[in-house]
Design an enzyme around this catalytic site. Sequence first.
Site, PDB file in Angstrom:
ATOM      1  CG  ASP A 173     -37.494  19.271  -0.250  1.00 38.78           C
ATOM      2  OD1 ASP A 173     -36.336  19.560   0.110  1.00 38.78           O
ATOM      3  OD2 ASP A 173     -38.311  18.670   0.475  1.00 38.78           O
ATOM      4  CB  THR A 223     -27.899  11.512   6.192  1.00 34.06           C
ATOM      5  OG1 THR A 223     -26.936  12.570   6.283  1.00 34.06           O
ATOM      6  CG2 THR A 223     -28.107  11.164   4.744  1.00 34.06           C
ATOM      7  CG  PHE A 241     -15.348  19.844   1.383  1.00 32.20           C
ATOM      8  CD1 PHE A 241     -15.082  19.093   2.518  1.00 32.20           C
ATOM      9  CD2 PHE A 241     -15.110  19.283   0.142  1.00 32.20           C
ATOM     10  CE1 PHE A 241     -14.572  17.801   2.423  1.00 32.20           C
ATOM     11  CE2 PHE A 241     -14.597  17.992   0.033  1.00 32.20           C
ATOM     12  CZ  PHE A 241     -14.329  17.250   1.173  1.00 32.20           C
ATOM     13  CG  LEU A 242     -21.910  24.260   1.710  1.00 35.87           C
ATOM     14  CD1 LEU A 242     -22.646  24.789   2.925  1.00 35.87           C
ATOM     15  CD2 LEU A 242     -22.779  24.424   0.483  1.00 35.87           C
ATOM     16  CB  ALA A 243     -18.514  26.511   6.550  1.00 34.51           C
ATOM     17  CE  LYS A 252     -18.963  16.856   4.688  1.00 32.37           C
ATOM     18  NZ  LYS A 252     -19.805  17.787   4.094  1.00 32.37           N
ATOM     19  CB  CYS A 261     -21.273  18.625   9.238  1.00 32.91           C
ATOM     20  SG  CYS A 261     -22.160  18.730   7.688  1.00 32.91           S
TER      21      CYS A 261
HETATM   22  C1  UDX Z   1     -18.647  22.302   8.701  1.00 26.71           C
HETATM   23  C2  UDX Z   1     -17.379  22.289   7.830  1.00 26.71           C
HETATM   24  O1  UDX Z   1     -16.593  23.456   8.112  1.00 26.71           O
HETATM   25  C3  UDX Z   1     -17.757  22.220   6.361  1.00 26.71           C
HETATM   26  O2  UDX Z   1     -16.589  22.126   5.565  1.00 26.71           O
HETATM   27  C4  UDX Z   1     -18.651  21.021   6.138  1.00 26.71           C
HETATM   28  O3  UDX Z   1     -19.071  20.956   4.799  1.00 26.71           O
HETATM   29  C5  UDX Z   1     -19.868  21.071   7.043  1.00 26.71           C
HETATM   30  O4  UDX Z   1     -19.458  21.184   8.404  1.00 26.71           O
HETATM   31  P1  UDX Z   1     -20.461  24.158   9.375  1.00 26.71           P
HETATM   32  O5  UDX Z   1     -20.990  23.121  10.307  1.00 26.71           O
HETATM   33  O6  UDX Z   1     -21.427  24.851   8.470  1.00 26.71           O
HETATM   34  O7  UDX Z   1     -19.352  23.516   8.414  1.00 26.71           O
HETATM   35  O8  UDX Z   1     -19.729  25.301  10.212  1.00 26.71           O
HETATM   36  P2  UDX Z   1     -18.246  25.528  10.779  1.00 26.71           P
HETATM   37  O9  UDX Z   1     -17.817  26.875  10.363  1.00 26.71           O
HETATM   38  O10 UDX Z   1     -17.321  24.414  10.478  1.00 26.71           O
HETATM   39  O11 UDX Z   1     -18.510  25.592  12.356  1.00 26.71           O
HETATM   40  C6  UDX Z   1     -18.944  24.475  13.105  1.00 26.71           C
HETATM   41  C7  UDX Z   1     -19.076  24.820  14.567  1.00 26.71           C
HETATM   42  O12 UDX Z   1     -17.791  25.009  15.161  1.00 26.71           O
HETATM   43  C8  UDX Z   1     -19.851  26.117  14.833  1.00 26.71           C
HETATM   44  O13 UDX Z   1     -20.717  25.931  15.941  1.00 26.71           O
HETATM   45  C9  UDX Z   1     -18.765  27.114  15.144  1.00 26.71           C
HETATM   46  O14 UDX Z   1     -19.218  28.161  15.937  1.00 26.71           O
HETATM   47  C10 UDX Z   1     -17.751  26.237  15.864  1.00 26.71           C
HETATM   48  N1  UDX Z   1     -16.383  26.761  15.818  1.00 26.71           N
HETATM   49  C11 UDX Z   1     -15.728  26.881  14.623  1.00 26.71           C
HETATM   50  C12 UDX Z   1     -15.749  27.130  17.000  1.00 26.71           C
HETATM   51  O15 UDX Z   1     -16.333  27.030  18.076  1.00 26.71           O
HETATM   52  N2  UDX Z   1     -14.475  27.598  16.938  1.00 26.71           N
HETATM   53  C13 UDX Z   1     -13.782  27.719  15.766  1.00 26.71           C
HETATM   54  O16 UDX Z   1     -12.608  28.139  15.805  1.00 26.71           O
HETATM   55  C14 UDX Z   1     -14.434  27.357  14.573  1.00 26.71           C
HETATM   56  P1  ADP Z   2     -28.977  19.422   4.497  1.00 28.96           P
HETATM   57  O1  ADP Z   2     -28.340  20.288   5.538  1.00 28.96           O
HETATM   58  O2  ADP Z   2     -28.265  18.101   4.339  1.00 28.96           O
HETATM   59  O3  ADP Z   2     -29.187  20.107   3.200  1.00 28.96           O
HETATM   60  P2  ADP Z   2     -31.818  19.730   5.110  1.00 28.96           P
HETATM   61  O4  ADP Z   2     -32.637  19.047   6.162  1.00 28.96           O
HETATM   62  O5  ADP Z   2     -31.643  21.195   5.173  1.00 28.96           O
HETATM   63  O6  ADP Z   2     -30.412  18.964   5.087  1.00 28.96           O
HETATM   64  O7  ADP Z   2     -32.429  19.403   3.668  1.00 28.96           O
HETATM   65  C1  ADP Z   2     -32.779  18.137   3.204  1.00 28.96           C
HETATM   66  C2  ADP Z   2     -34.059  18.248   2.356  1.00 28.96           C
HETATM   67  O8  ADP Z   2     -34.292  16.988   1.724  1.00 28.96           O
HETATM   68  C3  ADP Z   2     -35.332  18.568   3.148  1.00 28.96           C
HETATM   69  O9  ADP Z   2     -35.919  19.750   2.627  1.00 28.96           O
HETATM   70  C4  ADP Z   2     -36.243  17.335   2.913  1.00 28.96           C
HETATM   71  O10 ADP Z   2     -37.611  17.672   2.780  1.00 28.96           O
HETATM   72  C5  ADP Z   2     -35.700  16.795   1.603  1.00 28.96           C
HETATM   73  N1  ADP Z   2     -35.998  15.378   1.371  1.00 28.96           N
HETATM   74  C6  ADP Z   2     -35.848  14.334   2.210  1.00 28.96           C
HETATM   75  N2  ADP Z   2     -36.215  13.178   1.610  1.00 28.96           N
HETATM   76  C7  ADP Z   2     -36.606  13.488   0.347  1.00 28.96           C
HETATM   77  C8  ADP Z   2     -37.082  12.732  -0.786  1.00 28.96           C
HETATM   78  N3  ADP Z   2     -37.211  11.411  -0.732  1.00 28.96           N
HETATM   79  N4  ADP Z   2     -37.391  13.397  -1.919  1.00 28.96           N
HETATM   80  C9  ADP Z   2     -37.242  14.753  -1.988  1.00 28.96           C
HETATM   81  N5  ADP Z   2     -36.799  15.514  -0.976  1.00 28.96           N
HETATM   82  C10 ADP Z   2     -36.476  14.904   0.184  1.00 28.96           C
END
Ligand code: UDX
Ligand code: ADP
Length: 465
Positions: free
Chosen positions: A36, A94, A164-166, A222, A278
Amino acid sequence: MKKITEICCIGAGYVGGPTMSVIANQCPEINVTVVDINQQRIDDWNNTNLENLPIYEPGLKEIVAKNRNKNLFFSTEVDKAIDKAQMIFISVNTPTKTYGKGKGQAADLKYIELCARTIAEVAKDDKIVVEKSTLPVRTAQAIKSILDNTGKGVHFEILSNPEFLAEGTAIDDLINADRVLIGGNDSPTGQEAKDALSQVYENWIPKEKILQTNVWSSELSKLVANAFLAQRVSSINAISALCEKTDANVQEVSKAIGFDSRIGPKFLQASVGFGGSCFQKDILNLVYIARSYGLAEVADYWEQVIIMNDYQKRRFAENIVNTLYNTVSGKKIAMYGWAFKKDTNDTRESAAIYVADALLEEKAEIVVYDPKVSEDQIYADLDYLGSRSSSLTRELLKVVDDPIKATEQAHAVAIMTEWDEFKTFDWVKIFENMLKPAFLFDGRRLLETQKMEDIGFKYYKIGQS
Ligand code: UDX
Ligand code: ADP
């Protein structure tokens, strides 16, 4: 086919950090280096005190402790790690663009582009480049065109391998993944690259759960998976508003419809609104893509999921103001939870930010308690919205470590995140601390109505009249 023994991941964030820790854990014969540009982040990943890792995620610190400096390394030496690796994951952020064309909707790909340029500059031998960040469809093509124009005769094979991790369940989601998706070209070298990545996952994921597709299908899947999940939350949240006007109870409705095996029970929990890095971003990407292809109805259809989510957050804040006799000016409101869901310190797009912002506009005095989110992060989130000067925000909003003390002389408590510990708080003591009538707004349906009403609270629960 060459076996992969050296992996590099660019980006040590919420996706790169946990994903690479699990790959290192499941594949002892592969060296994994996470790089990073943010020195502080890397120092935190290398901190001997595992409580100070930059990301809070249940089970993460144990896996880091077991593998760090054996076959899992965190470093800022980006070039060196790229040079050594056979396979490079791009896992940088992103965010949604805040300027120019596509502002507020399209993804800002500048960090991705920078990574591609660095790889192009540094690579001396053939590499497999894997896009892991959530990206709009056709990003792989952009990466490929940057890499293919280096003129160094190095061959790059680009794969899409969406995550796809949450958050909050990342380690379990990675170890027991529902599926792994690998998109790549159909050419012989493309097939070889897909198989090489499949082999890495086959160390712990059953082969039948590893799906191979073309690049576009993988990228689009995705976005669509997240759009469908978010749509369920917006759908049940829309019904929660209707339940509040009638005698229906949203939990009972969720349960009744979830028993239908075609609908299923998951993601039907009414809330103050979804957050996270996401859902909103991916739907906005989908909307932007659809609109750019002239598919206005498709774009409007998915945009409605976001509109409903904004409505839900606004509705929660307005309900607090209306209930507190149409003014919260100078009134103390304790907010429990700032993270976008429990078991994470991530606050991106958290409903709490928007609700707090709306209440601060009404000149409320807010006291925030969250077990894992830092004071700096909370202020940064509000400053980013830019609704008022940062000094005024700091005057009106305080962040505390003691959740019970936070309620002294408070008019209301608002539950924003479903942290388990809130359920076991001493609610009798909290009630005693507060001004009467004591209002409790439960944005997560966390507490028992009867119990709270017996204590004496004026208790409001999302989705119940
Ligand atoms: C999501 C997708 O689940 C995951 O597969 C993808 O890779 C990234 O985006 P994440 O954002 O980490 O994961 O959390 P998620 O568990 O999906 O919850 C998203 C939001 O929806 C949270 O604010 C959660 O509190 C809310 N939520 C979820 C609800 O309000 N009600 C529900 O029944 C489920
Ligand atoms: P995500 O939820 O997608 O993992 P984060 O913001 O938590 O997003 O993490 C993205 C990471 O990528 C940050 O720690 C940021 O410093 C790093 N990053 C961004 N651009 C570059 C780059 N050009 N080279 C190395 N690391 C980078």
